[in-house]
Scaffold this motif. Structure first.
Motif, PDB file in Angstrom:
ATOM      1  N   ARG A  92      -7.707 -44.288  52.797  1.00 57.38           N
ATOM      2  CA  ARG A  92      -8.808 -45.192  52.478  1.00 57.38           C
ATOM      3  C   ARG A  92      -8.277 -46.574  52.112  1.00 57.38           C
ATOM      4  O   ARG A  92      -7.289 -46.705  51.372  1.00 57.38           O
ATOM      5  N   ASP A  93      -8.954 -47.625  52.626  1.00 56.99           N
ATOM      6  CA  ASP A  93      -8.587 -48.996  52.285  1.00 56.99           C
ATOM      7  C   ASP A  93      -9.513 -49.517  51.186  1.00 56.99           C
ATOM      8  O   ASP A  93     -10.454 -48.819  50.763  1.00 56.99           O
ATOM      9  N   PRO A  94      -9.299 -50.727  50.669  1.00 58.05           N
ATOM     10  CA  PRO A  94     -10.127 -51.228  49.569  1.00 58.05           C
ATOM     11  C   PRO A  94     -11.607 -51.356  49.904  1.00 58.05           C
ATOM     12  O   PRO A  94     -12.452 -51.382  48.995  1.00 58.05           O
ATOM     13  N   ASP A 154       0.849 -48.017  44.295  1.00 56.15           N
ATOM     14  CA  ASP A 154       1.177 -49.389  43.894  1.00 56.15           C
ATOM     15  C   ASP A 154      -0.026 -50.174  43.393  1.00 56.15           C
ATOM     16  O   ASP A 154       0.096 -51.343  43.049  1.00 56.15           O
ATOM     17  N   GLY A 155      -1.220 -49.555  43.362  1.00 55.82           N
ATOM     18  CA  GLY A 155      -2.379 -50.189  42.754  1.00 55.82           C
ATOM     19  C   GLY A 155      -3.009 -51.305  43.555  1.00 55.82           C
ATOM     20  O   GLY A 155      -3.749 -52.117  42.995  1.00 55.82           O
ATOM     21  N   ASP A 156      -2.784 -51.349  44.886  1.00 53.70           N
ATOM     22  CA  ASP A 156      -3.347 -52.436  45.681  1.00 53.70           C
ATOM     23  C   ASP A 156      -4.688 -52.075  46.319  1.00 53.70           C
ATOM     24  O   ASP A 156      -5.244 -52.852  47.095  1.00 53.70           O
ATOM     25  N   GLY A 157      -5.215 -50.907  46.010  1.00 55.65           N
ATOM     26  CA  GLY A 157      -6.493 -50.488  46.564  1.00 55.65           C
ATOM     27  C   GLY A 157      -6.382 -49.701  47.853  1.00 55.65           C
ATOM     28  O   GLY A 157      -7.364 -49.105  48.301  1.00 55.65           O
ATOM     29  N   TRP A 158      -5.212 -49.683  48.470  1.00 50.94           N
ATOM     30  CA  TRP A 158      -4.944 -48.863  49.653  1.00 50.94           C
ATOM     31  C   TRP A 158      -4.294 -47.555  49.210  1.00 50.94           C
ATOM     32  O   TRP A 158      -3.364 -47.566  48.399  1.00 50.94           O
ATOM     33  N   GLU A 159      -4.778 -46.448  49.755  1.00 54.32           N
ATOM     34  CA  GLU A 159      -4.059 -45.202  49.531  1.00 54.32           C
ATOM     35  C   GLU A 159      -2.720 -45.267  50.261  1.00 54.32           C
ATOM     36  O   GLU A 159      -2.656 -45.630  51.437  1.00 54.32           O
ATOM     37  N   ASP A 160      -1.655 -44.932  49.537  1.00 55.61           N
ATOM     38  CA  ASP A 160      -0.326 -44.882  50.124  1.00 55.61           C
ATOM     39  C   ASP A 160      -0.059 -43.467  50.633  1.00 55.61           C
ATOM     40  O   ASP A 160      -0.728 -42.501  50.251  1.00 55.61           O
ATOM     41  N   GLN A 191      10.304 -37.346  47.617  1.00 55.91           N
ATOM     42  CA  GLN A 191       9.029 -37.949  47.994  1.00 55.91           C
ATOM     43  C   GLN A 191       9.343 -39.350  48.522  1.00 55.91           C
ATOM     44  O   GLN A 191       9.996 -40.155  47.844  1.00 55.91           O
ATOM     45  N   HIS A 192       8.869 -39.637  49.722  1.00 53.93           N
ATOM     46  CA  HIS A 192       9.117 -40.919  50.365  1.00 53.93           C
ATOM     47  C   HIS A 192       7.755 -41.561  50.624  1.00 53.93           C
ATOM     48  O   HIS A 192       6.987 -41.081  51.468  1.00 53.93           O
ATOM     49  N   THR A 193       7.456 -42.640  49.897  1.00 49.04           N
ATOM     50  CA  THR A 193       6.115 -43.217  49.902  1.00 49.04           C
ATOM     51  C   THR A 193       6.099 -44.534  50.656  1.00 49.04           C
ATOM     52  O   THR A 193       6.910 -45.423  50.386  1.00 49.04           O
ATOM     53  N   VAL A 194       5.152 -44.656  51.608  1.00 47.28           N
ATOM     54  CA  VAL A 194       5.042 -45.865  52.417  1.00 47.28           C
ATOM     55  C   VAL A 194       3.614 -46.403  52.345  1.00 47.28           C
ATOM     56  O   VAL A 194       2.675 -45.683  52.009  1.00 47.28           O
ATOM     57  N   SER A 195       3.466 -47.679  52.675  1.00 48.12           N
ATOM     58  CA  SER A 195       2.182 -48.370  52.556  1.00 48.12           C
ATOM     59  C   SER A 195       1.622 -48.691  53.931  1.00 48.12           C
ATOM     60  O   SER A 195       2.308 -49.273  54.784  1.00 48.12           O
ATOM     61  N   ALA A 196       0.354 -48.337  54.152  1.00 49.95           N
ATOM     62  CA  ALA A 196      -0.334 -48.739  55.373  1.00 49.95           C
ATOM     63  C   ALA A 196      -0.754 -50.201  55.320  1.00 49.95           C
ATOM     64  O   ALA A 196      -1.050 -50.806  56.351  1.00 49.95           O
ATOM     65  N   GLY A 250      -5.890 -35.225  52.091  1.00 52.09           N
ATOM     66  CA  GLY A 250      -6.101 -36.282  51.114  1.00 52.09           C
ATOM     67  C   GLY A 250      -5.158 -36.174  49.930  1.00 52.09           C
ATOM     68  O   GLY A 250      -3.970 -35.890  50.083  1.00 52.09           O
ATOM     69  N   PRO A 251      -5.683 -36.371  48.714  1.00 47.91           N
ATOM     70  CA  PRO A 251      -4.824 -36.285  47.528  1.00 47.91           C
ATOM     71  C   PRO A 251      -4.293 -34.874  47.270  1.00 47.91           C
ATOM     72  O   PRO A 251      -3.297 -34.718  46.570  1.00 47.91           O
ATOM     73  N   ARG A 252      -4.983 -33.863  47.794  1.00 51.33           N
ATOM     74  CA  ARG A 252      -4.508 -32.490  47.612  1.00 51.33           C
ATOM     75  C   ARG A 252      -3.773 -32.061  48.874  1.00 51.33           C
ATOM     76  O   ARG A 252      -4.349 -31.494  49.789  1.00 51.33           O
ATOM     77  N   GLY A 253      -2.477 -32.358  48.922  1.00 48.47           N
ATOM     78  CA  GLY A 253      -1.683 -32.105  50.107  1.00 48.47           C
ATOM     79  C   GLY A 253      -0.760 -30.924  49.932  1.00 48.47           C
ATOM     80  O   GLY A 253      -0.836 -30.169  48.955  1.00 48.47           O
ATOM     81  N   ALA A 254       0.139 -30.762  50.895  1.00 44.55           N
ATOM     82  CA  ALA A 254       1.047 -29.622  50.874  1.00 44.55           C
ATOM     83  C   ALA A 254       2.335 -29.976  51.593  1.00 44.55           C
ATOM     84  O   ALA A 254       2.358 -30.819  52.487  1.00 44.55           O
TER      85      ALA A 254
END
Length: 607
Positions: A205-207, A272-278, A287-292, A566-570
């Motif tokens: 989800r985006d802002p 990162d709190g920018d309103g985009w789900e990472d 855990q390797h986190t990237v930004s869309a 979504g937030p509940r992943g595996a």
């Protein structure tokens, strides 16, 4: 009665070899380009034209209840009942479903795969997605095959994300297409490389609340002998196409250092709190986190879930396996967390490997401060198979002499309901079932050691070992439950001779109640020697079970298996086991035999 947490016995270890293979063997397939695709991730292609069919009369078909392929659930998502005659998708977002969508062979040519359309808003009947049948030879894991992602092109209708595979008779690598029904076009698409059988996909989800589907490498990438994928492709129609992704999709690198083994899935979380789900990509031990939004790295964290519980064990004896559920949440204290439960769904009594690596862990960071992310706590329960020190052929006649860490078999096996998160006395907690084994039936050391002698891991050797190890389903012991503080990992309470099948706040007004099966003092791991009894309804108050009655008949609950998204992943090919609830007066829960039991205010009754 309140019982202390039961500690899993630790075994002295000397070596660091792994009892399970990490590398998936992936087969070479074929692929194609569409007239709208510029993907460079393939080596062979067949150009074809996108075909769109319209209803020339303007009369819309009245078919209903279409079911998409590839989902783990069909029909009503609460009760499992067949869908009614209403449309399924709300294309114009007015609160009224107006469209049915499905992935099927095209009407004009059954050799093609189409998005089939029955809509009150558009005259489109079908849009061709692939010149090949939709059949996967691997696993397309994550979001449903069809999702509405919001209005990106401004025509007042949501675009459709359509996920499918392209099967050439031998191989079926995954693809993701974005379809605009307003203009009847495939506006964007991305294809997995031809050597990739497995993909993880979801919608972030985006802002502005619109969704951005993506297609990412899944199990085995990083150690694929036929070639690694090395990137995920996320829908960003506002940007130029990314290399290897196709029109409308941008690329984000995912290939890490040598030997970094990609797990199955991941989670979505605005780290990162920018309103985009990472996008949290799960690998062995990280855990390797990237930004869309930025198409760049947000944070990378390596962690060892066993180090605190087994400091004397060989480093990475568990290979850093990150299997199980990963729930991204914001705690009541505002901290960003991922709650990891290394276990299998409740009722998984055919899976004696039980997630292989069994543990609880929480990864945590301050709000909008990715650099503060750390492993807040972890508790390691057990590892399924034995670990050998050298695998030297001199020990073929006596593998025990080369054992570095003896197998736990089903001791410390964790069974989880949903993602294991619940609330006790107003506190966020994690509740799991665990098994304390008296003794294994057979640790199968000869069979396991033989796997690593040339020729290694043949089908015959693997069948012999897995077949032998499965005997441990009949290991004696006792099931119990543990409750730990989600924030600290501190043990809060527990009980033995109990198996918690699930819980809900929808059955008794204002209270979470637990469906608990009471067990005899000793029983087999798979409960094959225990006849189902009447479930006890319990509340957890002050760390103690408090009775809220008993079901009027014997039986275990019917469980719905949901795909984590979504937030509940595996991190593995697993599901979220949840109760089959029926709204009504009173609301009820369904048992395996179809009986629905509810609370009428005075007692539990059959509805």
């Amino acid at each position: 009665m309140r019982l202390p947490l039961v500690a899993t016995p630790l075994v002295f270890v000397l070596g660091c070899a792994d009892g399970f293979p990490d590398t998936a063997t992936l087969d070479v397939g074929t692929t194609f380009d569409t007239s709208t695709s510029t993907s460079t991730s393939t080596t062979a292609a067949t150009t074809w034209d996108t075909t769109i069919s319209f209803d020339p009369t303007g009369d819309r078909p009245t078919t209903s209840g279409s079911t998409t392929t590839g989902d783990t659930t069909t029909g009503d998502t609460t009760t499992g009942d067949p869908p009614d005659s209403a449309r399924q998708y709300d294309l114009d977002d007015d609160g009224q479903p107006d469209t049915d969508l499905s992935l099927e062979p095209c009407a004009q040519s059954t050799d093609l795969t189409c998005l089939r359309v029955a809509s009150d808003l558009v005259p489109v009947l079908e849009v061709s997605l692939s010149p090949l049948p939709d059949q996967c030879d691997g696993n397309l894991f994550g979001a449903p095959r069809i999702t509405l992602i919001g209005d990106h092109d401004g025509d007042g209708l949501a675009e459709v994300a359509a996920r499918h595979c392209r099967f050439d008779g031998v191989q079926g690598p995954p693809s993701l297409a974005v379809v605009s029904l307003g203009s009847a076009t495939v506006s964007a698409r991305t294809d997995a490389p031809l050597v990739q059988d497995h993909a993880w996909t979801d919608d972030l989800r985006d802002p502005d609340g619109r969704l951005h589907p993506f297609l990412a490498p899944s199990y085995g990438d990083g150690e694929n002998p036929l070639g690694n994928w090395g990137r995920l492709c996320v829908y960003r129609p506002d940007l130029p196409p990314g290399e290897g992704c196709g029109p409308g999709f941008s690329a984000i690198p995912t290939l890490l250092g040598a030997g970094e083994f990609r797990e199955v899935g991941g989670t979505l979380q605005d780290l990162d709190g920018d309103g985009w789900e990472d996008i949290n990509l799960i690998y062995h031990r990280r855990q390797h986190t990237v930004s869309a939004a930025t198409l760049a790295l947000v944070h990378d964290l390596e962690y060892d879930v066993a180090a605190a519980s087994e400091p004397q064990s060989p480093k990475w004896f568990h290979s850093g396996r990150n299997y199980g559920t990963h729930a991204a949440v914001v705690g009541s204290d505002g901290r960003e967390r991922i709650v990891v439960v290394g276990g299998t769904p409740v009722g998984s009594f055919t899976d004696d490997l039980c997630n292989v690596s069994r543990f609880l862990a929480v990864i945590e960071s301050a709000p909008a401060q990715p650099a503060t992310r750390k492993l807040a706590w972890s508790t390691y329960f057990s590892f399924s198979s034995s670990i050998f020190a050298t695998y030297d052929p001199q020990y073929v006649g006596d593998p025990m002499a080369d054992v570095a860490r003896l197998a736990d078999a089903v001791d410390g096996c964790i069974h989880r309901f949903s993602d294991s998160r619940t609330v006790m006395d107003g506190k966020e907690v994690v509740l799991v079932n665990y098994f304390a084994m008296d003794a294994p039936v057979d640790l199968c050391l000869d069979e396991q050691f033989a796997l690593y002698q040339p020729p290694t891991w043949t089908d015959e050797k693997a069948d012999a070992w897995y077949g032998c190890f499965a005997k441990n389903k009949k290991s004696p012991g006792v099931w119990g439950m543990q409750v730990v503080d989600e924030r600290t990992g501190q043990g809060l309470t527990g009980s033995q001779q109990t198996y918690v099948w699930g819980w809900s706040d929808q059955l008794v007004p204002g209270e979470v109640v637990y469906l608990v099966e009471y067990l005899p003092p000793k029983h087999l791991w798979d409960l094959s020697d225990v006849a189902p009894s009447a479930l006890q309804v319990q509340a957890l108050v002050g760390g103690l079970w408090q009775s809220r009655g008993t079901f009027p008949l014997a039986g275990r609950p019917k469980l719905q298996q949901r795909t984590p998204t979504g937030p509940r992943g595996a991190g593995s090919y697993t599901t979220l086991a949840e109760l089959t609830l029926h709204p009504g007066d009173p609301p009820g829960v369904e048992l395996e035999d179809g009986t629905v039991v509810g609370f009428d205010g005075d007692a539990w009754v059959v509805r």
